[in-house]
Scaffold this active site. Sequence first.
Site, mmCIF file in Angstrom:
data_model
loop_
_atom_site.group_PDB
_atom_site.id
_atom_site.type_symbol
_atom_site.label_atom_id
_atom_site.label_comp_id
_atom_site.label_asym_id
_atom_site.label_seq_id
_atom_site.Cartn_x
_atom_site.Cartn_y
_atom_site.Cartn_z
ATOM 1 N N GLU A 34 0.817 -1.214 0.000
ATOM 2 C CA GLU A 34 0.000 0.000 0.000
ATOM 3 C C GLU A 34 0.849 1.260 0.000
ATOM 4 O O GLU A 34 0.479 2.272 -0.598
ATOM 5 C CB GLU A 34 -0.942 -0.001 1.212
ATOM 6 C CG GLU A 34 -2.106 -0.965 1.089
ATOM 7 C CD GLU A 34 -1.748 -2.396 1.416
ATOM 8 O OE1 GLU A 34 -2.563 -3.300 1.137
ATOM 9 O OE2 GLU A 34 -0.633 -2.628 1.960
ATOM 10 N N HIS A 68 -12.587 -5.704 6.445
ATOM 11 C CA HIS A 68 -13.096 -5.393 5.108
ATOM 12 C C HIS A 68 -14.317 -4.476 5.163
ATOM 13 O O HIS A 68 -15.039 -4.353 4.174
ATOM 14 C CB HIS A 68 -13.490 -6.686 4.370
ATOM 15 C CG HIS A 68 -12.371 -7.663 4.216
ATOM 16 N ND1 HIS A 68 -11.990 -8.512 5.226
ATOM 17 C CD2 HIS A 68 -11.533 -7.912 3.175
ATOM 18 C CE1 HIS A 68 -10.967 -9.255 4.817
ATOM 19 N NE2 HIS A 68 -10.667 -8.908 3.581
#
Length: 696
Positions: free
Chosen positions: A417, A486
């Site tokens: 990321e 999530h």
Amino acid sequence: MAVAEASRTRKRNTEISRDTLLKAYELMCTARAMAILYDERREIASKYVHSTSRGHEAIQIAAGLLLTPRDYAALYYRDESILLGMGLEPYELMLQLMAKREDPFSGGRTYYGHPSLRRDGFPVIPHQSSATGMQAIPATGMAHGLAYLESQGLAGGTPAIVLCSLGDGSVTEGEVAEAFQMAVLKKLPIVYLVQDNDWGISATGSEMRAMDAYEYAAGFKGMERLRVDGADFVESFGALNKAFDYVRQNRAPMLVHARCPLLGHHTSGVRKEWYRGENLKQHERNDPFRKFERYLKSIGEAKDLLDEINTRAITRVRQDFDRALKADDPVPDEFDAHEFAPTPVTEERGTREPAAGEKVVMVDAALHAVDEILKKHPEALFYGQDVGGRLGGVFREAATLAQKYGDNRVFNTPIQEAYIIGSTAGMTAVGARPIVEIQFADYIWPGINQLVEELSKSCYLSKGQFPVPAVIRVPIGAYGGGGPYHSGSVESALLTIRGIKVVYPSNAADMKGLMKAAFYDPNPVVVLEHKGLYWSKVAGTADAKTLEPDEDYIIPLGKGRMVQRASERWLKEGGAALIVTYGMGVYWSKGAAELWPDQVSIFDLRSLNPLDEETMLSLAREHGRVLVVTEEPLMNSFAESLAGRISERCFTALDAPVMTVGAANLPAVPLNVELEKMMLPSADKVRAKLTELIAF
């Protein structure tokens, strides 16, 4: 030295011209004189913290002399001699030292030795933070951007390279590993120059690492390596010349490990005499200035000539220092200039509801927007985890793009990321236009370092020279048992980062219009895309599916939208209520408002920064009752910030306290769907709060 020995030495180094050697000596004299003068004039020079290049001059001057105007560089805070080698004047560096208005890099906004330069005849130096090691990712992003543009036939002329300068201690950082991995994976044209003086601040190399950067780089298959005595100019020049030629010709990375003494202070605020002791005397025996001076004499250069050059350099440095002292300070009223670069998108354009249009779900509207951008702009590319041709994104939000545009334009990245976000600063500096994706909002945290330090500050600290026009897509939100990793909502955390824009569409038409605006905006834009709205399968979200706007449709960032409006009767009589919301909150609010079909207005912010504050406050005054709805936990949230702002600025027009609805204040969204329902807002929860508000 005997004539025969001197002759042999000359023969060994005929690749370096006499002019270059004498120029390098003058630059070394200049760097040394600057460091000495800064120490002598501590009361002035140390007003702002700075570091100098003492001990590193030889390798740095060699690098500066060898870079061409076509190249790019990412430097670290001790690299003043690279800047001198490139052709920057001592006076220009001193303007930054003293935080003066005409500092060419930042206009007095950032530290000495933190350059940002886009000037004809010089290598391009984008902004980078002083967090050592972090510049490896944007620098590798520059090389990645160059490789991409070359693959598309968009780069002509002599191949450019990127120089990334690092201290050896910084190579232990995880973000440097991400950069190295991508450099070898993609065969990128970058030289990593690692300057190793065996010190951090007060920590030595043996305390900080089990191996040096040269040894560490052996683990990255495809990384060529060189060791060099960074205190020896002739050896440094030869090694870097070899490295630059290799990378320029082979379009592959190389690491150069240069051993250097540390002769100056760590910084002006952490002085060498506090802790160096005998170690400083050992380092002084390898002083590159004295070593180079001895070498020049050994090949026949006269002492008188060298003394003349040194005297000239000292005189110039002192004159430049006095001149810089007299230079103007920044104008205080300009303190807030360049937070953002001006956007060309200032009004809604195109057709939102074409006569022959078909309804699409949000995920397809996003896909079509990116498709149209890639088709129209060859400099644009799209990357992230699992967005390549095999899957097209875990939500199929990139389906078919890799097949259409090829693996050089739409590709998978490792689980990195930090690289995904930070590389965009480098990509944009060389002319590429990245659209990237973080797979879930919960995964954005490893990239926050780059988002804060490299992207958000770049435009402001470079005085507008290096805005970062990047689009960062982030699927967000909870529904149906997505679980704790999530389902998170992160907008409040993002909105504490100044210098980035954040949008949050709630339907397909807004998704397409905002995605286009994000791409054409010259600043970093995070697009938050609620997973529960992607396909309009969650109960109550059918209206997220809309007619697809035409290809020209675009929405200026910072403009909200009225979803529904209370009747004039309720507005006049004083019983109307306003809901301010965004994302999934729009649909909870619509479900809740069904009990009051003409008494409740819903305002969809769409853009969280910039915020349509003027419209929001005007509506709040008009309605007198306001409810702010969010999916985030309420405590210390963006929603509470909005409620406070409305309360402060609309106090005399309000008929009730500004109320809020949000998720329970828990650290994560639980997996079990019943537990999830208990935590999250819903139409019923909004209805209960709305009942309380209307009853005031």
